[in-house]
Design an enzyme around this catalytic site. Structure first.
Site, PDB file in Angstrom:
ATOM      1  N   LYS A  28      -0.113   1.782  -8.553  1.00 18.60           N
ATOM      2  CA  LYS A  28       0.447   1.465  -6.880  1.00 18.60           C
ATOM      3  C   LYS A  28       1.922   2.094  -6.781  1.00 18.60           C
ATOM      4  O   LYS A  28       2.331   2.935  -6.036  1.00 18.60           O
ATOM      5  CB  LYS A  28       0.307   0.171  -6.459  1.00 18.60           C
ATOM      6  N   ASN A  29       2.990   1.520  -7.771  1.00 18.24           N
ATOM      7  CA  ASN A  29       4.269   1.746  -7.704  1.00 18.24           C
ATOM      8  C   ASN A  29       4.617   3.234  -7.986  1.00 18.24           C
ATOM      9  O   ASN A  29       5.824   3.685  -7.920  1.00 18.24           O
ATOM     10  CB  ASN A  29       5.134   0.832  -8.518  1.00 18.24           C
ATOM     11  N   ARG A  99       6.938  -1.648   3.027  1.00 14.04           N
ATOM     12  CA  ARG A  99       8.602  -1.222   3.086  1.00 14.04           C
ATOM     13  C   ARG A  99       8.723  -0.083   2.174  1.00 14.04           C
ATOM     14  O   ARG A  99       9.709   0.573   2.283  1.00 14.04           O
ATOM     15  CB  ARG A  99       9.194  -2.352   2.281  1.00 14.04           C
ATOM     16  N   CYS A 123      11.428  -9.303   4.177  1.00 16.93           N
ATOM     17  CA  CYS A 123      10.508  -9.237   3.235  1.00 16.93           C
ATOM     18  C   CYS A 123      10.397 -10.380   2.685  1.00 16.93           C
ATOM     19  O   CYS A 123      11.329 -11.194   2.505  1.00 16.93           O
ATOM     20  CB  CYS A 123      10.966  -8.367   2.156  1.00 16.93           C
ATOM     21  N   ARG A 128      15.904  -6.491   0.329  1.00 20.82           N
ATOM     22  CA  ARG A 128      15.622  -5.173  -0.273  1.00 20.82           C
ATOM     23  C   ARG A 128      16.756  -4.278   0.685  1.00 20.82           C
ATOM     24  O   ARG A 128      16.124  -3.517   1.340  1.00 20.82           O
ATOM     25  CB  ARG A 128      14.240  -4.471  -0.405  1.00 20.82           C
ATOM     26  N   ASP A 314       7.617  -8.036 -11.551  1.00 22.98           N
ATOM     27  CA  ASP A 314       6.237  -8.196 -10.921  1.00 22.98           C
ATOM     28  C   ASP A 314       5.343  -8.871 -11.828  1.00 22.98           C
ATOM     29  O   ASP A 314       4.143  -8.925 -11.352  1.00 22.98           O
ATOM     30  CB  ASP A 314       5.851  -6.774 -10.778  1.00 22.98           C
ATOM     31  N   ILE A 336      15.997 -11.029 -10.209  1.00 18.29           N
ATOM     32  CA  ILE A 336      15.801  -9.539  -9.114  1.00 18.29           C
ATOM     33  C   ILE A 336      15.677  -9.983  -7.780  1.00 18.29           C
ATOM     34  O   ILE A 336      16.422  -9.446  -7.001  1.00 18.29           O
ATOM     35  CB  ILE A 336      14.662  -8.703  -9.714  1.00 18.29           C
ATOM     36  N   ARG A 406      -3.113  -5.141  -1.191  1.00 19.40           N
ATOM     37  CA  ARG A 406      -2.061  -4.076  -1.124  1.00 19.40           C
ATOM     38  C   ARG A 406      -1.844  -3.476  -2.553  1.00 19.40           C
ATOM     39  O   ARG A 406      -1.176  -2.416  -2.913  1.00 19.40           O
ATOM     40  CB  ARG A 406      -0.729  -4.695  -0.891  1.00 19.40           C
TER      41      ARG A 406
END
Length: 426
Positions: A28-29, A99, A123, A128, A314, A336, A406
């Protein structure tokens, strides 16, 4: 593609070891910025291994709003993007749902000479800030104003100029946005303190196929020599390292054996090291990664999240579930995002002994979890609750699973293929 719904839930019957193979999807990223980089050309871009996800669907809506012709075949995970952009506005209605839409700013500004992109808003997992994107584009000559909730950017004389960008903070989306913008700028752009993630390398590979001149991707210093025009290409999206890690941990948490096929082990070295420290037998054979936890005790492992090649944020929530089931005490430190512990209270509802102290969770391992009704707060929190439900005794109901849609392609069928019991209901 499953339509995300605020009322959909998962019913999971746990206590059974997962066993079998799972085919890993495209990341996805990586897919999202690669889809948006098609804005940089009016020629045909053909993408393979594009995951069937809600965020991908949103990206198609955004590209269509900008004037691109998009087609997607979910059966083959292939997308075809044609034509040039006819609109320079990315509306709030779309940006608020994803986003990552902020990454339309750079390519749209570089291609069309101006762009209006809605500010993303809040978020769930923390701030972010978009200032890194804005400062970088200003270093490339952009005139940027914030008006009416929109970032309104103009490139003088219609083109950005090469610039020296020093990122105040490592940012994956910031690096990607500036890479895309610089690809069509006049002159050379240097990005210092760039993010190192594999998804950035995959974007660079795709951009080079389109004719971009990029070097240094995968290091903290990326150099882009702008070209006048980019052309179409065909590209296959890199394997999803987060999905891979999620299924490996699900196998470990349930004391089973799971093989992830079509994976990219080179992007997961830090995680695989931690899984071995947790006492899993981890075997790598080409693009196949197997984690075997049959008859073995989960050992506690301390983790600290960090930008790549450190431990990925993640994977923090999923790893926390494993530590919750370990024999002993461990710590999970999040560096993070400041609000990424909202799954902790839900895991404690299932019998975990987890205590938040600042940006660290102290995990006192328990012998087992109990099914309960829980609610997910973000994408990776959803994954942690599903893993917990699979490992727990009894039935777990996971609410607000639209987050899951998502980022995890066909998760029910993949889990059922491993012998897990999961169903979606409304």
């Amino acid at each position: 593609m499953t339509s995300p719904s605020n009322v959909a839930k998962f019913r999971i019957t746990g206590g059974k070891a997962l066993d079998g193979e799972v085919l890993i999807s495209g990341a996805k990223n990586a897919a999202l910025p690669i889809l948006l980089c098609s804005v940089l050309t009016d020629e045909e871009v053909v993408l393979k291994r594009v995951p069937d996800l809600a965020d991908v669907k949103t990206s198609f809506h955004l590209l269509t709003e900008l004037g691109k012709a998009c087609s997607y075949d979910a059966a083959t995970n292939s997308a075809v993007l044609k034509g040039g952009v006819t609109s320079k506005v990315a509306s709030y209605d779309l940006v608020k749902t994803m986003r990552a839409s902020i990454m339309a700013l750079g390519p749209l500004l570089a291609y069309a000479g101006q762009a209006e992109v809605s500010l993303p808003g809040g978020c769930a997992i923390g701030a972010r800030p978009v200032d890194l994107h804005i400062k970088g584009l200003q270093a490339m000559g952009a005139d940027i104003q914030l008006e009416d909730g929109y970032i309104k950017a103009v490139a003088p004389n219609g083109r950005l100029q090469g610039g020296h960008v020093i990122m105040d903070k490592v940012s994956v989306t910031g690096t990607e946005n500036l890479m895309m913008a610089a690809a069509l700028a006049d002159g050379v752009t240097v990005i210092e303190n760039a993010a190192l993630e594999p998804e950035i390398v995959d974007l660079a590979v795709c951009l080079r196929k389109m004719g971009a001149q990029i070097s240094g991707d995968g290091t903290s210093r990326i150099e882009i020599c702008g070209v006048k025009k980019l052309h179409g290409c065909e590209h296959s999206v890199v394997a999803d390292r987060i999905e891979t890690g999620t299924y490996l941990i699900a196998g470990i948490a349930t004391h089973g054996i799971v093989s992830c096929c079509g994976a990219n082990p080179s992007t997961l070295e830090t995680l695989l090291t931690k899984l071995r420290q947790a006492n899993a037998v981890v075997d790598v054979d080409g693009d196949r990664i197997t984690a075997d936890m049959r008859g073995r005790v989960i050992k506690p492992v301390d983790i600290i999240t960090a930008p790549h090649p450190g431990f990925p944020t993640d994977m923090q929530a999923q790893f926390t579930v494993m530590n919750a089931l370990a024999e002993g005490v461990s710590s999970v430190t999040e560096t993070i995002f400041e609000n990424r512990f909202m799954h902790i209270a839900e895991l404690n509802r299932m019998g975990a002994h987890l205590e938040i102290k600042g940006n660290t969770v102290i995990c006192s391992g328990v012998s087992g979890l109990k099914g309960a009704q829980v609610m997910s707060s973000d994408l990776r929190a959803s994954a942690s609750l599903v893993i917990a439900g699979l490992a727990a005794e009894g039935i777990t109901i996971v609410d607000r699973i639209y987050h899951m849609d998502r980022g995890y392609e066909h998760i029910e069928s993949k889990i059922m293929g491993l012998g897990g019991s999961i169903e979606r209901f409304y």
